[in-house]
Design an enzyme around this catalytic site. Structure first.
Site, PDB file in Angstrom:
ATOM      1  N   HIS A  63      73.628 -60.103-102.652  1.00 37.91           N
ATOM      2  CA  HIS A  63      73.052 -60.846-101.525  1.00 37.91           C
ATOM      3  C   HIS A  63      73.714 -62.198-101.339  1.00 37.91           C
ATOM      4  O   HIS A  63      74.152 -62.844-102.295  1.00 37.91           O
ATOM      5  CB  HIS A  63      71.527 -60.937-101.634  1.00 37.91           C
ATOM      6  CG  HIS A  63      70.980 -61.769-102.759  1.00 37.91           C
ATOM      7  ND1 HIS A  63      70.758 -63.107-102.655  1.00 37.91           N
ATOM      8  CD2 HIS A  63      70.583 -61.434-104.016  1.00 37.91           C
ATOM      9  CE1 HIS A  63      70.232 -63.566-103.779  1.00 37.91           C
ATOM     10  NE2 HIS A  63      70.125 -62.569-104.627  1.00 37.91           N
ATOM     11  N   ASP A 166      72.782 -67.262-108.264  1.00 38.96           N
ATOM     12  CA  ASP A 166      71.937 -66.225-107.661  1.00 38.96           C
ATOM     13  C   ASP A 166      72.166 -66.248-106.156  1.00 38.96           C
ATOM     14  O   ASP A 166      71.598 -67.082-105.473  1.00 38.96           O
ATOM     15  CB  ASP A 166      70.479 -66.522-108.028  1.00 38.96           C
ATOM     16  CG  ASP A 166      69.510 -65.510-107.465  1.00 38.96           C
ATOM     17  OD1 ASP A 166      69.952 -64.514-106.887  1.00 38.96           O
ATOM     18  OD2 ASP A 166      68.290 -65.742-107.600  1.00 38.96           O
ATOM     19  N   GLU A 196      67.672 -61.702 -99.170  1.00 41.56           N
ATOM     20  CA  GLU A 196      67.085 -61.071-100.361  1.00 41.56           C
ATOM     21  C   GLU A 196      65.930 -61.898-100.899  1.00 41.56           C
ATOM     22  O   GLU A 196      64.890 -61.367-101.301  1.00 41.56           O
ATOM     23  CB  GLU A 196      68.162 -60.905-101.446  1.00 41.56           C
ATOM     24  CG  GLU A 196      67.724 -60.051-102.633  1.00 41.56           C
ATOM     25  CD  GLU A 196      67.109 -60.846-103.782  1.00 41.56           C
ATOM     26  OE1 GLU A 196      66.635 -60.235-104.742  1.00 41.56           O
ATOM     27  OE2 GLU A 196      67.071 -62.103-103.716  1.00 41.56           O
ATOM     28  N   ASP A 219      73.202 -58.258-109.014  1.00 38.91           N
ATOM     29  CA  ASP A 219      72.460 -59.514-108.855  1.00 38.91           C
ATOM     30  C   ASP A 219      72.323 -60.147-110.235  1.00 38.91           C
ATOM     31  O   ASP A 219      72.658 -59.524-111.243  1.00 38.91           O
ATOM     32  CB  ASP A 219      71.083 -59.238-108.235  1.00 38.91           C
ATOM     33  CG  ASP A 219      70.477 -60.459-107.550  1.00 38.91           C
ATOM     34  OD1 ASP A 219      70.953 -61.589-107.771  1.00 38.91           O
ATOM     35  OD2 ASP A 219      69.500 -60.277-106.807  1.00 38.91           O
ATOM     36  N   HIS A 305      66.846 -69.943-110.499  1.00 39.26           N
ATOM     37  CA  HIS A 305      66.115 -70.625-109.422  1.00 39.26           C
ATOM     38  C   HIS A 305      65.960 -72.119-109.694  1.00 39.26           C
ATOM     39  O   HIS A 305      64.919 -72.723-109.404  1.00 39.26           O
ATOM     40  CB  HIS A 305      64.762 -69.948-109.128  1.00 39.26           C
ATOM     41  CG  HIS A 305      64.935 -68.682-108.325  1.00 39.26           C
ATOM     42  ND1 HIS A 305      63.929 -68.079-107.631  1.00 39.26           N
ATOM     43  CD2 HIS A 305      66.034 -67.916-108.105  1.00 39.26           C
ATOM     44  CE1 HIS A 305      64.390 -67.003-107.018  1.00 39.26           C
ATOM     45  NE2 HIS A 305      65.666 -66.871-107.301  1.00 39.26           N
TER      46      HIS A 305
END
Ligand SMILES: [Zn+2]
Length: 333
Positions: A63, A166, A196, A219, A305
């Site tokens: 993604h 990511d 995504e 991913d 994240h």
């Protein structure tokens, strides 16, 4: 791999505004594949036709979007209120620099807070240096998305710290795989999928369009290798992880076997991943149309994240080698 990753990670692409990432990918891939296509949502398809008849259509997926913030309101004093795009926590956002699509940059701060443990997204404001609502509104709009500003840094010989590992790590792996793929008996469609982080959206449309016989999503996945991390079998630098399952998919046994057997035969170190929270594009892909045998190759990633995600180049190289070895096999299923 390192330079491709650096370029991709430093590019801005919050969910729904992945155009810049797509342009970088097109630049990298033009002339290296038979065809580049896009669709209405902004997915990019890089297509390599097979060397001969009889192969399968293999869909690879990574993604293009990244987590970010969106402007929800502009205060009279010129400060912005924001909401998350994807999994952004206020603790991670606080103190970051953010850049919006139109180019405005600001600091993420909290304007009232007694205890840091009470921090919520509603406390956050973004200060772009404007002294009134009209001055701010001339530079940034309600609904405009932004991402954290963070150049890629090297951490030791093999590891990189980046804001959007990511999933630009996955994008870089697919780019380098396509560049290195001299030929395949199969039709290879690498999909660089949008949105995504907000619900695996682009991949759903892409799978419908591609109609793959087999799919592999690439991913990142969190590791369990810090001292007090929850017990997880995935470590940074120990090789790409072959997904057993996550919340969106149970990897098709034939695809999982294909990946692990190929890795063993090619002497590529690999790990096995079970992710108990979170999904991947493998989710919507495997349930598209009549069902698609789907698996996933995951890049181990620490500090997921946050604007300081860490990946290991050896894991990315391993993922590339594994995909290449799979695509060269005459029989896949
Ligand atoms: Zn991801």
């Amino acid at each position: 791999m390192k330079e491709t990753f650096r370029k991709l990670s430093e590019t801005m692409g919050p969910s729904g505004a992945e155009g810049e990432v797509r342009r970088v990918l097109e630049e990298e891939l033009r002339g290296r594949v038979d065809r580049l296509e896009t669709d209405a949502l902004g997915n990019l398809y890089a297509i390599r036709e097979p060397g001969g008849p009889g192969g399968l259509t293999v869909m690879l997926d990574a993604h293009t979007d990244e987590i970010g913030l969106v402007v929800t309101y502009i205060e009279e004093e010129g400060f912005l209120r924001v909401a998350p795009i994807g999994g952004v926590s206020p603790q991670v956002a606080l103190g970051q620099r953010v850049r919006f699509a139109g180019g405005a940059e600001g600091s993420v701060a909290a304007d009232y807070l007694e205890e840091i443990k009470d921090l919520e997204l509603s406390h956050l404001l973004v200060d772009i240096g404007a002294s009134s609502r009209s001055e701010a509104a001339a530079r940034v709009q309600v609904g405009e998305a932004g991402v954290f500003v963070r150049p890629v840094a090297e951490a030791g010989e093999h590891r990189l710290i980046a804001k959007a590992a990511d999933d630009r790590a996955g994008c870089a792996v697919l780019v380098e795989t396509l560049k290195a793929l001299d030929g395949s008996p199969h039709r290879v469609v690498a999909v660089f999928a949008v949105q995504e982080e907000v619900g695996l959206r682009g991949a759903r449309t892409a799978a419908f369009r591609v109609q793959p016989d087999l799919a592999v999503a690439v991913d990142v996945t969190p590791t369990g290798d810090t001292p007090k991390a929850p017990k997880r079998a995935v470590e940074l630098g120990k090789g790409p992880a072959v997904k057993a399952m996550d919340r969106s998919v149970i990897a098709h046994p034939a695809v999982r076997r294909l990946l692990t057997e190929t890795a063993r035969e090619a002497g590529i170190p690999y790990q096995v991943e079970v992710l108990t929270a979170g999904g991947t594009d493998a989710g919507p892909i495997h349930t598209s149309r009549n069902g698609v045998p789907t698996g996933a190759v995951s890049i181990p990633c620490r500090h997921l994240h946050t604007p300081a995600e860490m990946v290991d180049l050896r894991d990315m190289e391993g993922a590339k080698e594994l995909l290449l070895a799979v695509l060269r096999r005459p029989v896949l299923l």
